[in-house]
Design a protein around this motif. Sequence first.
Motif, PDB file in Angstrom:
ATOM      1  N   ARG A  92       0.778  -1.464   0.230  1.00  0.00           N
ATOM      2  CA  ARG A  92      -0.270   0.150   0.277  1.00  0.00           C
ATOM      3  C   ARG A  92       0.693   1.680   0.223  1.00  0.00           C
ATOM      4  O   ARG A  92       1.613   1.172   0.407  1.00  0.00           O
ATOM      5  CB  ARG A  92      -0.916   0.121   1.422  1.00  0.00           C
ATOM      6  CG  ARG A  92      -1.992   0.543   0.885  1.00  0.00           C
ATOM      7  CD  ARG A  92      -3.448   1.505   2.071  1.00  0.00           C
ATOM      8  NE  ARG A  92      -3.635  -0.093   1.893  1.00  0.00           N
ATOM      9  CZ  ARG A  92      -4.461  -0.909   0.750  1.00  0.00           C
ATOM     10  NH1 ARG A  92      -4.527   0.760   0.070  1.00  0.00           N
ATOM     11  NH2 ARG A  92      -5.486  -1.472   1.561  1.00  0.00           N
ATOM     12  N   SER A  93      -0.083   2.199  -1.217  1.00  0.00           N
ATOM     13  CA  SER A  93       1.341   3.555  -0.972  1.00  0.00           C
ATOM     14  C   SER A  93       0.543   4.661  -1.081  1.00  0.00           C
ATOM     15  O   SER A  93      -0.435   4.335  -1.750  1.00  0.00           O
ATOM     16  CB  SER A  93       2.281   3.835  -2.382  1.00  0.00           C
ATOM     17  OG  SER A  93       2.982   4.513  -2.303  1.00  0.00           O
ATOM     18  N   HIS A  94       0.995   5.718  -0.703  1.00  0.00           N
ATOM     19  CA  HIS A  94       0.093   6.934  -0.552  1.00  0.00           C
ATOM     20  C   HIS A  94      -1.413   6.432  -0.665  1.00  0.00           C
ATOM     21  O   HIS A  94      -2.536   6.885  -1.060  1.00  0.00           O
ATOM     22  CB  HIS A  94       0.492   7.472  -2.175  1.00  0.00           C
ATOM     23  CG  HIS A  94       1.068   8.158  -2.528  1.00  0.00           C
ATOM     24  ND1 HIS A  94       2.115   8.639  -1.306  1.00  0.00           N
ATOM     25  CD2 HIS A  94       2.451   7.455  -3.206  1.00  0.00           C
ATOM     26  CE1 HIS A  94       3.618   8.448  -1.214  1.00  0.00           C
ATOM     27  NE2 HIS A  94       3.604   7.755  -3.062  1.00  0.00           N
ATOM     28  N   GLU A 136      12.380   6.763   1.698  1.00  0.00           N
ATOM     29  CA  GLU A 136      12.345   5.455   2.002  1.00  0.00           C
ATOM     30  C   GLU A 136      12.324   4.628   2.410  1.00  0.00           C
ATOM     31  O   GLU A 136      12.397   4.945   3.711  1.00  0.00           O
ATOM     32  CB  GLU A 136      13.147   4.940  -0.184  1.00  0.00           C
ATOM     33  CG  GLU A 136      13.960   5.654  -1.207  1.00  0.00           C
ATOM     34  CD  GLU A 136      14.316   5.145  -1.746  1.00  0.00           C
ATOM     35  OE1 GLU A 136      14.447   4.835  -2.882  1.00  0.00           O
ATOM     36  OE2 GLU A 136      15.435   4.735  -1.477  1.00  0.00           O
ATOM     37  N   VAL A 164      11.220   1.327  -1.959  1.00  0.00           N
ATOM     38  CA  VAL A 164       9.711   2.310  -1.965  1.00  0.00           C
ATOM     39  C   VAL A 164       9.587   3.519  -1.016  1.00  0.00           C
ATOM     40  O   VAL A 164      10.777   3.892  -0.485  1.00  0.00           O
ATOM     41  CB  VAL A 164       8.355   1.374  -2.351  1.00  0.00           C
ATOM     42  CG1 VAL A 164       8.412  -0.168  -3.113  1.00  0.00           C
ATOM     43  CG2 VAL A 164       8.013   0.704  -0.131  1.00  0.00           C
ATOM     44  N   SER A 220       4.663   3.337   2.675  1.00  0.00           N
ATOM     45  CA  SER A 220       4.288   2.713   2.394  1.00  0.00           C
ATOM     46  C   SER A 220       4.123   1.279   3.331  1.00  0.00           C
ATOM     47  O   SER A 220       5.440   1.426   4.231  1.00  0.00           O
ATOM     48  CB  SER A 220       5.118   2.035   1.154  1.00  0.00           C
ATOM     49  OG  SER A 220       5.072   2.932   0.700  1.00  0.00           O
TER      50      SER A 220
END
Length: 365
Positions: free
Chosen positions: A78-80, A320, A351, A355
């Motif tokens: 999951r990102s943003h 990151e 990433v 995240s």
Amino acid sequence: MSSSSTTCTSHPEPPALNLIPSLPDDVALNCLARIPRSQHPNLSLVSKSIRFLLSNPLFFNARSQLQCTQSVLYLTLRSHGSSLLWFTLHQNPRNSSSPNLLVPVPPIPSPAVGSAYAVIGPMIYVIGGSINDVPSSHVWVLDCRFNKWQRGPTMRVGREFAAAGVVDGKIYVMGGCVADTWARSTSWAEVLDPAIGRWDTVPSPVEIREKWMHASAVVDDKVYAMADRGGVAYDTQNRAWEGVGCELDMGWRGRACVVNGVLYCYDYLGHIKGFDMKQGLWKKLRGLDKVLPRFLCGATMANVGGNLLVVWESEGGGKEIKIWCAEIVVSKNEDGELFGKIGWSGKVLSVPKGSSIVHCSAVAL
């Protein structure tokens, strides 16, 4: 003559691919299907006909029939906010100059929060989840042979944070819905037979209808579903519900997987531990104290080809975070103690900060 002509029209001969000169295509297919998946990128450069074959269902069917499939890891991050990123692990443990790494695959068309996951053959089923805070009944299916998405059969009710498990080629899903109506109560648990393409209800007693499920697994044809307060197990052969013992309930929190009948998970003390269903005891997986970090943030596990593969997050500095993987060969000695030996371990992806790991699945390809 007309009968013969009709037969030829109904059953046309497949086009010759000329895969390997001087060999019939069926013999060539038998040979090519045995080549390890890690060599398929190189294999695709040999000729156009072989490159075409590698994206043909005929090739995957041949690998399956010859029992030449290999377990491949698929990982969801999951990102943003609600954005979901999908990757597959390109594993090359015998060549240090070509490290293991996560390769992007097309993202799910409609990302959701709190979906359940199930794997049948080369397919990953992503079940339900909330979209704009509303539990969804939709199912998406990733065909990992071609990394393409398609819609699956819709469930009878919407779910988020449900439990799911596969037994005998059928997907069982339970919980993740508020049993406040007759329809939701009777469909608290459902089963999907992909061959039929329809979800059917699984009768469940009122006393087990917890809403949220934080973990699930399948052991000995029983689907274990761990709720916020206690857990339940569904015996698919006898179609009967069972309670979960206190020892398993108290020690199992979060993601887990099963290898050789032992359920493994990661505890809050920084240990990988296994629960032997026959003995009814949790045991620490020994042999890893000096080869893995003290704490594995976001630890997620999968059974990849009979080995325990663990994925976790670590600080990468700046903006990151790093995603790490370790493949662990697990075994049990004569006294029933569990031991692990690292096959390989390393960073596979960087990433953006913020995240997090959502899920990982092993798929036979």
